[in-house]
Design an enzyme around this catalytic site. Structure first.
Site, mmCIF file in Angstrom:
data_model
loop_
_atom_site.group_PDB
_atom_site.id
_atom_site.type_symbol
_atom_site.label_atom_id
_atom_site.label_comp_id
_atom_site.label_asym_id
_atom_site.label_seq_id
_atom_site.Cartn_x
_atom_site.Cartn_y
_atom_site.Cartn_z
ATOM 1 C CD GLU A 67 -6.700 6.572 -16.309
ATOM 2 O OE1 GLU A 67 -7.661 6.453 -17.145
ATOM 3 O OE2 GLU A 67 -6.321 5.532 -15.841
ATOM 4 N NE ARG A 87 -10.733 3.800 -24.349
ATOM 5 C CZ ARG A 87 -10.013 3.177 -23.652
ATOM 6 N NH1 ARG A 87 -10.490 2.607 -22.615
ATOM 7 N NH2 ARG A 87 -8.593 3.155 -23.658
ATOM 8 N N GLY A 110 -16.241 -10.973 -20.367
ATOM 9 C CA GLY A 110 -15.488 -9.770 -19.629
ATOM 10 C C GLY A 110 -16.771 -9.201 -19.280
ATOM 11 C CG ASP A 151 -13.945 -13.481 -32.931
ATOM 12 O OD1 ASP A 151 -13.027 -13.189 -33.486
ATOM 13 O OD2 ASP A 151 -13.793 -14.644 -32.255
ATOM 14 C CB SER A 163 -13.598 1.562 -22.493
ATOM 15 O OG SER A 163 -12.671 1.444 -21.843
ATOM 16 C CG HIS A 212 -5.572 0.772 -25.745
ATOM 17 N ND1 HIS A 212 -4.928 -0.406 -24.987
ATOM 18 C CD2 HIS A 212 -5.902 1.736 -24.920
ATOM 19 C CE1 HIS A 212 -5.265 0.052 -23.760
ATOM 20 N NE2 HIS A 212 -5.843 0.924 -23.749
ATOM 21 N NE ARG A 233 -5.511 6.041 -23.276
ATOM 22 C CZ ARG A 233 -6.273 5.249 -22.819
ATOM 23 N NH1 ARG A 233 -6.788 4.415 -23.574
ATOM 24 N NH2 ARG A 233 -6.157 5.121 -21.519
ATOM 25 C CE LYS A 254 -11.534 -15.850 -30.144
ATOM 26 N NZ LYS A 254 -11.309 -14.772 -30.861
ATOM 27 C CG HIS A 258 -2.115 2.854 -24.229
ATOM 28 N ND1 HIS A 258 -0.889 3.491 -23.755
ATOM 29 C CD2 HIS A 258 -2.924 3.198 -23.330
ATOM 30 C CE1 HIS A 258 -1.208 3.674 -22.836
ATOM 31 N NE2 HIS A 258 -2.396 3.618 -22.306
ATOM 32 N N GLY A 303 -5.640 0.976 -15.650
ATOM 33 C CA GLY A 303 -5.975 2.325 -14.936
ATOM 34 C C GLY A 303 -7.253 2.362 -13.977
ATOM 35 N N GLY A 304 -8.500 2.042 -14.522
ATOM 36 C CA GLY A 304 -9.539 2.044 -13.447
ATOM 37 C C GLY A 304 -10.676 2.177 -14.448
ATOM 38 C CD GLU A 318 -12.245 -2.832 -26.898
ATOM 39 O OE1 GLU A 318 -11.900 -2.778 -25.705
ATOM 40 O OE2 GLU A 318 -11.285 -2.609 -27.734
HETATM 41 C C1 LIG Z 1 -4.045 -3.464 -21.672
HETATM 42 C C2 LIG Z 1 -5.400 -2.752 -21.511
HETATM 43 C C3 LIG Z 1 -5.675 -1.842 -20.574
HETATM 44 C C4 LIG Z 1 -6.892 -1.259 -20.411
HETATM 45 N N1 LIG Z 1 -7.204 -0.336 -19.457
HETATM 46 C C5 LIG Z 1 -8.286 0.192 -19.463
HETATM 47 C C6 LIG Z 1 -8.413 1.085 -18.087
HETATM 48 O O1 LIG Z 1 -7.908 1.329 -17.170
HETATM 49 N N2 LIG Z 1 -9.890 1.652 -18.427
HETATM 50 C C7 LIG Z 1 -10.812 1.323 -19.162
HETATM 51 O O2 LIG Z 1 -11.935 1.905 -18.986
HETATM 52 N N3 LIG Z 1 -10.644 0.638 -20.083
HETATM 53 C C8 LIG Z 1 -9.311 -0.054 -20.181
HETATM 54 N N4 LIG Z 1 -9.122 -0.815 -21.292
HETATM 55 C C9 LIG Z 1 -10.210 -1.017 -22.381
HETATM 56 C C10 LIG Z 1 -11.239 -2.092 -21.545
HETATM 57 O O3 LIG Z 1 -10.455 -3.087 -20.785
HETATM 58 C C11 LIG Z 1 -12.011 -2.804 -22.625
HETATM 59 O O4 LIG Z 1 -12.711 -2.121 -23.408
HETATM 60 C C12 LIG Z 1 -13.186 -3.627 -22.057
HETATM 61 O O5 LIG Z 1 -12.517 -4.494 -20.867
HETATM 62 C C13 LIG Z 1 -13.985 -4.416 -22.762
HETATM 63 O O6 LIG Z 1 -14.634 -5.308 -22.084
HETATM 64 P P1 LIG Z 1 -15.809 -6.395 -22.854
HETATM 65 O O7 LIG Z 1 -16.668 -6.885 -21.982
HETATM 66 O O8 LIG Z 1 -16.469 -5.472 -23.977
HETATM 67 O O9 LIG Z 1 -14.885 -7.117 -23.633
HETATM 68 P P2 LIG Z 1 -13.514 -8.232 -22.925
HETATM 69 O O10 LIG Z 1 -13.178 -7.794 -21.770
HETATM 70 O O11 LIG Z 1 -12.614 -8.154 -23.874
HETATM 71 O O12 LIG Z 1 -14.489 -9.455 -23.053
HETATM 72 C C14 LIG Z 1 -14.468 -10.257 -24.215
HETATM 73 C C15 LIG Z 1 -15.002 -11.853 -24.074
HETATM 74 O O13 LIG Z 1 -15.468 -12.161 -25.265
HETATM 75 C C16 LIG Z 1 -15.145 -13.421 -25.469
HETATM 76 N N5 LIG Z 1 -15.103 -13.736 -27.088
HETATM 77 C C17 LIG Z 1 -14.385 -13.084 -27.974
HETATM 78 N N6 LIG Z 1 -14.803 -13.596 -29.177
HETATM 79 C C18 LIG Z 1 -15.612 -14.723 -28.987
HETATM 80 C C19 LIG Z 1 -16.251 -15.603 -29.783
HETATM 81 N N7 LIG Z 1 -15.938 -15.705 -31.313
HETATM 82 N N8 LIG Z 1 -16.755 -16.654 -29.156
HETATM 83 C C20 LIG Z 1 -16.901 -16.580 -27.918
HETATM 84 N N9 LIG Z 1 -16.263 -15.838 -26.872
HETATM 85 C C21 LIG Z 1 -15.571 -14.599 -27.532
HETATM 86 C C22 LIG Z 1 -13.672 -13.371 -24.872
HETATM 87 O O14 LIG Z 1 -13.093 -14.881 -24.590
HETATM 88 C C23 LIG Z 1 -14.140 -12.715 -23.824
HETATM 89 O O15 LIG Z 1 -14.565 -13.542 -22.665
HETATM 90 C C24 LIG Z 1 -7.925 -1.754 -21.518
HETATM 91 C C25 LIG Z 1 -7.520 -2.657 -22.387
HETATM 92 C C26 LIG Z 1 -6.460 -3.090 -22.415
HETATM 93 C C27 LIG Z 1 -6.438 -3.968 -23.699
#
Ligand SMILES: Cc1cc2nc3c(=O)[nH]c(=O)nc-3n(C[C@H](O)[C@H](O)[C@H](O)COP(=O)(O)OP(=O)(O)OC[C@H]3O[C@@H](n4cnc5c(N)ncnc54)[C@H](O)[C@@H]3O)c2cc1C
Length: 537
Positions: free
Chosen positions: A120, A385, A17, A222, A390, A350, A289, A38, A243, A51-52, A374
């Site tokens: 927001e 938050r 991500g 995980d 995030s 959420h 929220r 995964k 949410h 949202g952004g 996250e």
């Molecule tokens: C619907 C929705 C809307 C949102 N809107 C906003 C917003 O507008 N603004 C904002 O700031 N935040 C928003 N958030 C929150 C934000 O999107 C997340 O907190 C952020 O994207 C998390 O990023 P990350 O890189 O930590 O994890 P993620 O983007 O969730 O990426 C996790 C990665 O880990 C991998 N993974 C997980 N477990 C394993 C494993 N065991 N082995 C190998 N790979 C694994 C997955 O495959 C994925 O590639 C939103 C969340 C959701 C669900």
């Protein structure tokens, strides 16, 4: 790809991500990087962000104001240093996202073409950069393409990390350093061992621990579970953000109706059209929220409703279609025209504010193990938050983690790399017995929703705790007997994460931010102005 001699790559990133890719892109400047995802690489919470990303951007905004808003949302539990650092690095990080190809929405204002800043809940200024209402997808496109163009980044899709490779201290027996991971290759159903000099956990959130969630299927906590089992401290897991507005429709799977709608003037209404938010907070729809989610929960319980409504139909139809094309199209596909009628909504799990505790260089106390996004807890969010902080935190900390990992592995010689055994494959068990896996999944998620949701109580938490202990025992009794697959890996992680949430919520004898307990309805600064921390004994 150039490989370092004793290692499969210099850096391993578990998760693709925004946090994982920001780490990977920075780390690839100085070494080889393996990224595990995964499922397919687009499946990440990041892809669903609508949202952004929040950052001070306009001249009438200021760092002080963004810091203040973040501290207010965090209800006394933010780490001020984390807030200041992440907020102040916002503009440079957003510029980096733009440099890497992200195209945020622009608008013409007073003859000037500038970035369109959304507003927001909880923000006192317009400071949310967005790509229409598909911000996450656009960021993933840009970062994914940038990563694909680097020849020293390899992305292994469908590789599920199972356990980190941890070396223990000979004298104390405590976890000392991390040298990679065991991961299930879902293409071959074999567990492979990936040995690296530094490992970044960027596995995202844990929404799947609840029956109703806005998160995609990959979000099973995980990283938190792996880090906990490895002996890293886990903090503030009681603070799960619900949410307030997920689309309520039998055929819609976890579709979020962005906070940005309320930012643009959408009103929450009861089925008879009565608005109700002013009863709960002077900021009404723009309250934080947790207040909005609890208000909806209270109204639904008070009137026995299945859902409430979010109404933006008083705005011009063209504006709605242009500003929210994704939400508009999705709602329309279920027969709801949001330019003409209100959208049925319910709250859903959420965002996980707690996680693997790190410093501001993304370091955990286990050497060579980092966490960002996250999955991690830096202290930015505290007890709640602020919207759109995030993506900002994940991007800033992914980048910072790579810089610090590089510095550290350059500063400390690798020495003898421990010899980790190959994974022992479990025995195949009769397929009809696998019903236990799906049953346990279901039981955990339903119980967490009913007992450990928006409103908690000591009795509900105690009941959840004893049920989970039983489930944990059961899962352990058959875990090593099955051939490992991703359902089983996730089930073990889910039960670990559920127990962490329940234990943290049981410890905190007060209501603050996202933790609301009927038996302790007040905030108690005298005793609880600190995080809850759990380390495996
Ligand atoms: C619907 C929705 C809307 C949102 N809107 C906003 C917003 O507008 N603004 C904002 O700031 N935040 C928003 N958030 C929150 C934000 O999107 C997340 O907190 C952020 O994207 C998390 O990023 P990350 O890189 O930590 O994890 P993620 O983007 O969730 O990426 C996790 C990665 O880990 C991998 N993974 C997980 N477990 C394993 C494993 N065991 N082995 C190998 N790979 C694994 C997955 O495959 C994925 O590639 C939103 C969340 C959701 C669900």
């Amino acid at each position: 790809m150039k490989q370092s001699s004793r290692f499969d790559s210099d850096y391993l990133v578990i998760g693709g991500g925004i946090a994982g890719l920001m780490f990977a892109l920075q780390a690839s400047e100085v070494g080889t990087v393996t990224v595990l995802t995964k499922a397919d690489s687009a499946e990440a919470n990041t892809s669903y962000a609508q949202g952004g990303i929040a950052s001070v951007w306009s001249v009438d905004d200021s760092f002080e104001s963004h810091i203040e808003d973040t501290l207010n949302a965090g209800a006394g539990l933010c780490d001020r240093n984390a807030v200041e650092t992440i907020v102040r690095e916002g503009p440079a990080t957003v510029r980096e996202l733009i440099r890497l190809g992200t195209q945020f929405s622009r608008i013409e204002a007073g003859g000037e073409d500038e970035y369109d800043l959304g507003r927001e809940g909880g923000h006192s200024h317009r400071r949310v950069l967005h790509a229409q209402d598909l911000t996450g997808r656009e960021i993933m496109r840009a970062l994914g393409e940038a990563a694909a163009a680097r020849e020293n980044i390899r992305v292994l899709e469908n590789h599920v990390a199972v356990n980190p490779l941890i070396k223990k201290d000979r004298t104390t027996g405590k976890p000392k350093s991390c040298w990679g991971v065991y991961a299930l290759d879902r293409n071959t159903n074999r567990v492979v061992k990936i040995v690296t000099r530094a490992t970044m956990l960027a596995t995202g959130g844990a929404g799947k621990v609840y029956l109703y969630t806005t998160n995609p299927d990959i979000a099973s906590g995980d990283g938190v579970a792996m880090a906990y089992r490895a002996g890293a401290p886990i903090g503030n897991m009681e603070f799960i953000q619900f949410h307030p507005t997920c689309l309520y429709h039998p055929a819609a799977k976890s579709f979020l109706i962005s906070e940005a709608l309320r930012g643009e003037g959408a009103i929450l209404r009861l089925p008879d059209g009565t608005p109700f938010m002013k009863k709960y907070d002077a900021a009404a729809e723009l309250a934080p929220r947790d207040i909005v989610a609890r208000a909806i929960d209270a109204e639904m319980k008070r009137l026995g409703l299945d859902n409430v409504y979010l109404d933006l139909s008083h705005k011009p139809a063209d504006f709605i279609r242009n500003r929210f094309p994704n939400i508009y199209a999705k709602c329309l596909s279920f027969g709801i025209d949001m330019t003409k009628q209100p959208i049925p909504v319910v709250p859903a799990a959420h965002y996980m504010c707690g996680g693997v505790m790190t410093d501001l260089n993304a370091r955990t106390p286990i050497e060579r193990l980092y966490a960002a996004g996250e999955v991690a807890m830096t202290g930015l969010h505290g007890a709640n938050r602020l919207a759109s902080n995030s993506l900002l935190e994940a991007a800033v900390m992914g980048h910072r983690g790579a810089v610090s990992a590089h510095r550290e592995i350059e500063d400390s010689p690798d020495g003898t790399v421990p010899d980790f055994a190959e994974w022992e494959t479990g025995r195949a068990i009769k397929s009809e017995e696998r019903v236990m896996v799906t049953q346990s999944w279901d039981e955990i998620r339903r119980m967490m929703w009913n007992y450990v949701g928006i409103v908690r109580s000591d009795r509900r938490l105690a009941r959840a705790k004893s049920r989970l202990a039983l489930l944990n025992e059961e899962i352990h009794s058959y875990y090593w007997d099955y051939l490992l697959d991703s359902d089983l890996i996730e089930l073990r992680n889910l039960v670990n994460v559920a127990e962490l949430i329940v234990s943290s919520a049981s410890m905190r004898k007060e209501s603050r931010g996202l933790n609301y307990n009927l038996d302790h309805p007040d905030r108690d600064d005298a005793h609880w102005l600190h995080p809850t921390v759990i380390t495996r004994s």
